[in-house]
Scaffold this motif. Structure first.
Motif, short mmCIF file in Angstrom:
data_model
loop_
_atom_site.label_atom_id
_atom_site.label_comp_id
_atom_site.label_asym_id
_atom_site.label_seq_id
_atom_site.Cartn_x
_atom_site.Cartn_y
_atom_site.Cartn_z
N ALA A 53 9.50 137.88 10.44
CA ALA A 53 10.87 137.46 10.75
C ALA A 53 11.18 137.71 12.22
CB ALA A 53 11.86 138.20 9.86
N ARG A 54 10.80 138.87 12.73
CA ARG A 54 11.01 139.18 14.15
C ARG A 54 10.27 138.17 15.04
NH1 ARG A 54 10.69 144.47 12.75
NH2 ARG A 54 8.45 144.52 13.11
N LYS A 55 9.01 137.92 14.69
CA LYS A 55 8.18 137.01 15.46
C LYS A 55 8.80 135.61 15.53
CE LYS A 55 4.40 135.37 13.66
NZ LYS A 55 3.10 135.31 13.00
N GLU A 56 9.40 135.17 14.43
CA GLU A 56 9.99 133.83 14.36
C GLU A 56 11.47 133.80 14.75
OE1 GLU A 56 8.28 131.04 13.84
OE2 GLU A 56 6.45 132.24 13.70
N GLY A 57 12.06 134.98 14.99
CA GLY A 57 13.45 135.05 15.43
C GLY A 57 14.48 134.90 14.31
#
Length: 67
Positions: A53-57
């Motif tokens: 989720a962090r990686k994809e924003g």
């Protein structure tokens, strides 16, 4: 919504139909049940969800609850 479906399929091994049902629960109620796992497996899945989720924003939150 597509990202939640992706997470359900990729991390929690849900079928496309199950993933859509859970996504709709999350969309409608703010939460859904992805499954029942041992503590270690649940922690690993939560870490993976948060990492992706962090990686994809995306601000996707995943938590573990005791039964």
């Amino acid at each position: 919504m597509e990202f939640v479906v992706y997470i359900m399929e990729a991390v929690f091994m849900k079928s496309p139909a199950e993933a859509i049902q859970i996504m709709l629960q999350v969309h409608k109620n703010g939460r859904g049940v992805a499954g029942i796992f041992s503590k270690q497996i649940a922690e690993a899945k939560i870490d993976r969800v948060h990492s992706e989720a962090r990686k994809e924003g995306f601000p996707l939150k995943c938590v573990m609850e005791e039964e």
